[in-house]
Design an enzyme around this catalytic site. Structure first.
Site, mmCIF file in Angstrom:
data_model
loop_
_atom_site.group_PDB
_atom_site.id
_atom_site.type_symbol
_atom_site.label_atom_id
_atom_site.label_comp_id
_atom_site.label_asym_id
_atom_site.label_seq_id
_atom_site.Cartn_x
_atom_site.Cartn_y
_atom_site.Cartn_z
ATOM 1 N N PHE A 181 0.841 -1.191 0.000
ATOM 2 C CA PHE A 181 0.000 0.000 0.000
ATOM 3 C C PHE A 181 0.881 1.247 0.000
ATOM 4 O O PHE A 181 1.925 1.269 0.657
ATOM 5 C CB PHE A 181 -0.924 -0.008 1.220
ATOM 6 C CG PHE A 181 -2.010 1.022 1.141
ATOM 7 C CD1 PHE A 181 -3.110 0.816 0.323
ATOM 8 C CD2 PHE A 181 -1.925 2.199 1.854
ATOM 9 C CE1 PHE A 181 -4.110 1.772 0.226
ATOM 10 C CE2 PHE A 181 -2.923 3.162 1.764
ATOM 11 C CZ PHE A 181 -4.013 2.949 0.943
ATOM 12 N N ASP A 193 0.890 -5.273 7.990
ATOM 13 C CA ASP A 193 -0.256 -4.383 7.826
ATOM 14 C C ASP A 193 -1.481 -5.267 7.622
ATOM 15 O O ASP A 193 -1.579 -5.998 6.634
ATOM 16 C CB ASP A 193 -0.034 -3.462 6.621
ATOM 17 C CG ASP A 193 -1.119 -2.395 6.495
ATOM 18 O OD1 ASP A 193 -2.247 -2.623 6.981
ATOM 19 O OD2 ASP A 193 -0.852 -1.353 5.879
ATOM 20 N N TYR A 219 -11.899 0.923 9.906
ATOM 21 C CA TYR A 219 -13.061 1.452 9.187
ATOM 22 C C TYR A 219 -13.457 0.606 7.984
ATOM 23 O O TYR A 219 -14.428 0.925 7.309
ATOM 24 C CB TYR A 219 -12.834 2.902 8.751
ATOM 25 C CG TYR A 219 -11.486 3.181 8.126
ATOM 26 C CD1 TYR A 219 -11.212 2.827 6.812
ATOM 27 C CD2 TYR A 219 -10.484 3.800 8.866
ATOM 28 C CE1 TYR A 219 -9.979 3.074 6.249
ATOM 29 C CE2 TYR A 219 -9.252 4.052 8.316
ATOM 30 C CZ TYR A 219 -8.999 3.696 6.997
ATOM 31 O OH TYR A 219 -7.769 3.938 6.446
ATOM 32 N N LYS A 220 -12.726 -0.469 7.729
ATOM 33 C CA LYS A 220 -13.080 -1.350 6.623
ATOM 34 C C LYS A 220 -14.014 -2.453 7.140
ATOM 35 O O LYS A 220 -15.190 -2.221 7.379
ATOM 36 C CB LYS A 220 -11.818 -1.925 5.981
ATOM 37 C CG LYS A 220 -10.865 -0.888 5.404
ATOM 38 C CD LYS A 220 -9.653 -1.516 4.799
ATOM 39 C CE LYS A 220 -8.587 -0.503 4.399
ATOM 40 N NZ LYS A 220 -9.016 0.419 3.335
ATOM 41 N N ARG A 228 -12.312 -3.036 -8.309
ATOM 42 C CA ARG A 228 -12.151 -3.816 -7.076
ATOM 43 C C ARG A 228 -13.519 -4.041 -6.433
ATOM 44 O O ARG A 228 -14.219 -3.096 -6.097
ATOM 45 C CB ARG A 228 -11.209 -3.092 -6.116
ATOM 46 C CG ARG A 228 -10.635 -4.000 -5.041
ATOM 47 C CD ARG A 228 -9.566 -3.306 -4.242
ATOM 48 N NE ARG A 228 -10.090 -2.156 -3.501
ATOM 49 C CZ ARG A 228 -9.423 -1.546 -2.517
ATOM 50 N NH1 ARG A 228 -8.218 -1.954 -2.171
ATOM 51 N NH2 ARG A 228 -9.947 -0.512 -1.892
#
Length: 400
Positions: free
Chosen positions: A122, A199, A224-225, A371
């Site tokens: 990322f 991560d 928050y995912k 995605r």
């Protein structure tokens, strides 16, 4: 099986009713970027404002708030991380906690000169690794990976060596959804004498994990995912108990001090995971995830993972049948795939904009990737089919 049959057979299907908006026609394929709120979250936040903040005022710190980063951290560790108590805390953003963990890790390996990271990690992880390397006079050793895959044991073994201080890896690749072999990669790094920072942002809440059993050193992830903590919800940090007394994180704030209220002239780190905190924790921001943690605890991570696998397998099956010219840019084997599926086509950037206008919400990632993020407890099989049918229609319109 049809989507209707799969939904009927799904033991977790009734849980969709607990999420705000899950019963609307909107197709949400972005749960791996921002999860839907639970219906219980609004009343929880309202009660906090009226009863704790409004009623208890400053007394709330002594009564509950001061301990909340570690209390919620322990719950998160037990429910979703495979971590014993005292190793996980909530607070700060993902970026800040990654920075703290990287700086602490390289300082714990003095004399070593390299940080190993892959080029498709990322962006934040790569940018931070670059900055930490410059600050500390270290060198980045890059691992080149296919954007539809991820870091393998062979690639990592070829990159680490006696100069490796830290290896930075993502458990699930943000672009391809490649699911890394965390215990194997951790062991390879340890064999070279390095520490590993994982991560977990694209895996926590959708993929089962056992950080303690895997001998993980450090990990950071957002909430928050798949943990549905809301926009900007604080991240979490895990530090294995064996490292807690040796690691020194670089942002020395009052909340991570040995005696926060002594406010003396010099800083002494708190014992345990408390030392990874810095400033006043965002109490309101960490409340929403408690509802999702309670729901995951209710059904268990194995059931969540099984639903995630079912949704991603169905996505791949429908895409193969419905979308000619589209390439599946995620691993086809469930054992190597996280909770999303990336579909490649030259027109996916334009398709994404058109789909958003129709209340079909995926996201786009270069090169040419649509995605499909599938939050296991709030997504149905029918929603998958409706969304992919919309993708088919949009692509036909774009390609003539």
């Amino acid at each position: 099986m049809t989507a209707a049959a799969l939904d009927q057979a799904d033991p977790l299907a009734p849980l969709r009713a607990r999420f705000v908006g899950a019963d609307t026609p909107l197709v949400y394929f972005d749960g791996n970027s921002l999860g839907r709120p639970l219906a219980a979250t609004g009343p929880r936040l309202s009660a906090f404002v009226e009863e704790e903040w409004g009623g208890r005022l400053i007394r709330g710190w002594d009564e509950r708030w001061f301990d909340l980063p570690r209390v919620i951290g322990d719950e998160l560790g037990r429910i979703a991380l495979g971590a014993a108590p005292g190793q996980t805390a909530v607070g700060d953003s993902t970026t800040v906690l990654l920075y703290k963990a990287m700086r602490a890790a390289v300082a714990a390996r003095p004399g070593r000169t390299e940080i190993v990271i892959d080029r498709d990690n990322f962006p934040t992880d790569r940018y931070l690794a670059d900055g930490v390397a410059r600050e500390c006079g270290l060198t980045l050793r890059w691992i080149d990976v296919d954007t539809s895959s991820g870091v393998t044991a062979d690639l990592l073994a070829a990159a680490v060596g006696p100069q490796t201080a830290l290896v930075v890896l993502s458990h699930v690749a943000y672009r391809s959804a490649h699911l890394a072999d965390a215990p194997r990669l951790t062991q390879i790094a340890h064999d070279a004498g390095a520490l590993v920072l994982w991560d977990l942002s694209h895996s926590v809440g959708s993929v089962s994990m056992e950080l303690d059993a895997w001998d993980v050193d450090l990990a950071v992830g957002c909430t928050y995912k798949y943990l549905n903590g809301g926009p900007g919800a604080p991240a979490f940090v895990y530090v294995a108990a064996r490292h807690l007394d040796e690691l020194e994180q670089p942002i020395q704030g009052w909340m991570g001090a040995q005696d926060p209220f002594l406010m003396g002239p010099t800083y002494a780190p708190a014992p345990g995971i408390q030392r990874m905190l810095s400033g006043t924790p965002p109490i309101i921001g960490m409340l929403a995830m408690q509802d999702m943690l309670a729901l995951i605890d209710e059904v268990g991570m194995p059931a969540v993972r099984a639903k995630s696998v079912g949704l991603t397998e169905h996505t791949i099956s429908v895409a193969d049948a419905l979308l000619p010219g589209v390439t599946v840019a995620s691993p086809r084997e469930a054992a190597w795939r996280g909770g999303h599926v990336t579909l490649n086509h030259p027109h996916m950037r334009e398709a994404t904009a058109a789909l958003w206008a129709q209340d079909v919400i995926p996201d786009y990632r270069d090169p040419h990737g649509l995605r499909i993020g599938l939050s296991p407890l709030s997504t149905s099989y029918a929603e998958v089919e409706a969304g992919l049918e919309a993708v088919r229609v949009v692509l036909e319109g774009l390609t003539g």
